[in-house]
Motif scaffolding. Structure first.
Motif, short mmCIF file in Angstrom:
data_model
loop_
_atom_site.label_atom_id
_atom_site.label_comp_id
_atom_site.label_asym_id
_atom_site.label_seq_id
_atom_site.Cartn_x
_atom_site.Cartn_y
_atom_site.Cartn_z
N ALA A 1 0.86 -1.19 0.00
CA ALA A 1 0.00 0.00 0.00
C ALA A 1 0.89 1.24 0.00
O ALA A 1 1.52 1.56 1.01
CB ALA A 1 -0.92 -0.01 1.22
N GLY A 2 0.95 1.91 -1.13
CA GLY A 2 1.76 3.12 -1.24
C GLY A 2 0.94 4.39 -1.10
O GLY A 2 1.48 5.48 -1.03
N PHE A 3 -0.38 4.23 -1.08
CA PHE A 3 -1.31 5.34 -0.87
C PHE A 3 -1.25 6.42 -1.95
O PHE A 3 -1.73 7.53 -1.75
CB PHE A 3 -1.14 5.95 0.53
N GLY A 4 -0.64 6.11 -3.09
CA GLY A 4 -0.63 7.03 -4.22
C GLY A 4 0.25 8.25 -4.07
O GLY A 4 0.17 9.17 -4.87
N LEU A 5 1.09 8.27 -3.05
CA LEU A 5 1.92 9.46 -2.80
C LEU A 5 3.31 9.36 -3.45
O LEU A 5 4.05 10.35 -3.46
CB LEU A 5 2.06 9.72 -1.30
N GLY A 6 3.67 8.19 -3.93
CA GLY A 6 4.95 8.04 -4.60
C GLY A 6 6.16 8.02 -3.68
O GLY A 6 7.28 8.28 -4.12
N LYS A 7 5.94 7.72 -2.40
CA LYS A 7 7.06 7.64 -1.46
C LYS A 7 6.84 6.49 -0.48
O LYS A 7 6.79 6.66 0.73
CB LYS A 7 7.29 8.96 -0.74
N LEU A 8 6.70 5.31 -1.09
CA LEU A 8 6.35 4.08 -0.37
C LEU A 8 7.22 3.81 0.85
O LEU A 8 6.71 3.39 1.89
CB LEU A 8 6.43 2.90 -1.34
N LEU A 9 8.51 4.01 0.75
CA LEU A 9 9.39 3.67 1.86
C LEU A 9 9.23 4.61 3.05
O LEU A 9 9.63 4.28 4.17
CB LEU A 9 10.84 3.60 1.39
N ASP A 10 8.62 5.79 2.83
CA ASP A 10 8.30 6.72 3.92
C ASP A 10 6.84 6.60 4.35
O ASP A 10 6.54 6.59 5.54
CB ASP A 10 8.56 8.17 3.49
N THR A 11 5.94 6.59 3.38
CA THR A 11 4.50 6.52 3.64
C THR A 11 3.96 5.31 2.91
O THR A 11 3.76 5.33 1.70
CB THR A 11 3.79 7.80 3.14
N GLY A 12 3.75 4.25 3.67
CA GLY A 12 3.28 3.02 3.06
C GLY A 12 3.08 1.94 4.11
O GLY A 12 3.26 2.16 5.31
N LEU A 13 2.72 0.77 3.62
CA LEU A 13 2.41 -0.34 4.51
C LEU A 13 2.40 -1.61 3.67
O LEU A 13 1.95 -1.60 2.53
CB LEU A 13 1.02 -0.10 5.11
N GLU A 14 2.92 -2.69 4.22
CA GLU A 14 2.86 -3.99 3.57
C GLU A 14 1.96 -4.87 4.42
O GLU A 14 2.09 -4.87 5.64
CB GLU A 14 4.27 -4.59 3.45
N LEU A 15 1.05 -5.60 3.79
CA LEU A 15 0.10 -6.37 4.59
C LEU A 15 -0.34 -7.66 3.93
O LEU A 15 -0.36 -7.77 2.71
CB LEU A 15 -1.11 -5.52 4.95
N ILE A 16 -0.70 -8.59 4.78
CA ILE A 16 -1.29 -9.86 4.39
C ILE A 16 -2.66 -9.91 5.06
O ILE A 16 -2.76 -9.73 6.28
CB ILE A 16 -0.47 -11.06 4.92
N THR A 17 -3.69 -10.17 4.30
CA THR A 17 -5.03 -10.35 4.87
C THR A 17 -5.30 -11.85 4.93
O THR A 17 -5.31 -12.52 3.89
CB THR A 17 -6.10 -9.64 4.03
N TYR A 18 -5.49 -12.36 6.14
CA TYR A 18 -5.79 -13.78 6.31
C TYR A 18 -7.26 -14.07 6.05
O TYR A 18 -7.61 -15.04 5.41
CB TYR A 18 -5.45 -14.24 7.73
N VAL A 19 -8.09 -13.22 6.63
CA VAL A 19 -9.54 -13.40 6.50
C VAL A 19 -10.21 -12.03 6.60
O VAL A 19 -9.74 -11.16 7.33
CB VAL A 19 -10.09 -14.36 7.60
N ASN A 20 -11.26 -11.85 5.81
CA ASN A 20 -12.05 -10.61 5.89
C ASN A 20 -13.48 -10.97 5.48
O ASN A 20 -13.78 -11.04 4.29
CB ASN A 20 -11.46 -9.53 4.98
N THR A 21 -14.30 -11.22 6.48
CA THR A 21 -15.70 -11.59 6.23
C THR A 21 -16.60 -10.43 6.65
O THR A 21 -16.11 -9.37 7.05
CB THR A 21 -16.08 -12.85 7.04
N GLU A 22 -17.89 -10.65 6.58
CA GLU A 22 -18.84 -9.61 7.00
C GLU A 22 -18.72 -9.29 8.49
O GLU A 22 -19.18 -8.25 8.93
CB GLU A 22 -20.27 -10.06 6.71
#
Length: 172
Positions: A33-54
């Protein structure tokens, strides 16, 4: 190697070093997730979603050293009050900021040039084994410590596309 490839490699190394086992399919689903700002290593996040239900969601959030997830909130919607989430630090140190009295000497510094978009400054420091629960619609942001951080997130249903960010230039 571009920033996305570098972030992915570093995040997977951090997860492995922390003893968090992932399947090959999960590794392939690592979200950058770079959030569209073009500076991933400063503003960003790496993630794994295991489960996402209702009803529930579980994720691993990886913050590289001093990487920041920008200020946002999870508003009401989908018939509910918004996402409630618990952050549990698994490795490293994470600096979480919420509404409340500003911390006099905070550990984190908002990314250069974007300081105006970070408006809450009450600091909560989470180290391995410590956790904090955010109520729905709570304005917050967080940053990895000097060695980065891995945070397990347990929450009600996640609708990332409805998150409201303080920075008007963010694209999720």
């Amino acid at each position: 190697m571009n920033d996305q490839q570098k972030a992915a490699a570093l995040a997977l190394d951090m997860l492995k070093s922390a003893g968090i086992a992932l399947t090959k399919a999960e590794e392939d689903r690592l979200e950058i997730a770079g959030f569209g700002l073009g500076k991933l290593l400063d503003t960003g996040l790496e993630l794994i979603t295991y489960v996402n239900t209702e009803r529930c969601c579980a994720k691993e959030l990886v913050l590289l050293p001093r990487q920041t997830c920008p200020e946002h909130r999870h508003p009401p919607g989908f018939g509910g009050p918004g996402k409630e989430e618990t952050f549990r630090c698994r490795a490293g140190e994470v600096y979480l900021y919420v509404e409340g009295d500003p911390t006099p000497a905070p550990k984190a510094v908002p990314p250069k040039g974007d300081e105006a978009y970070y408006t809450v400054h009450h600091e909560i420091i989470l180290r391995p084994g410590e956790q904090y629960t955010l109520m729905p619609n709570t304005l917050h942001w967080f940053q990895g410590g000097p060695d980065g951080a891995i945070v397990s997130e347990f929450s009600t249903a996640s609708h990332d596309d409805t998150d409201v960010f303080t920075h008007p230039g963010i694209i999720r």
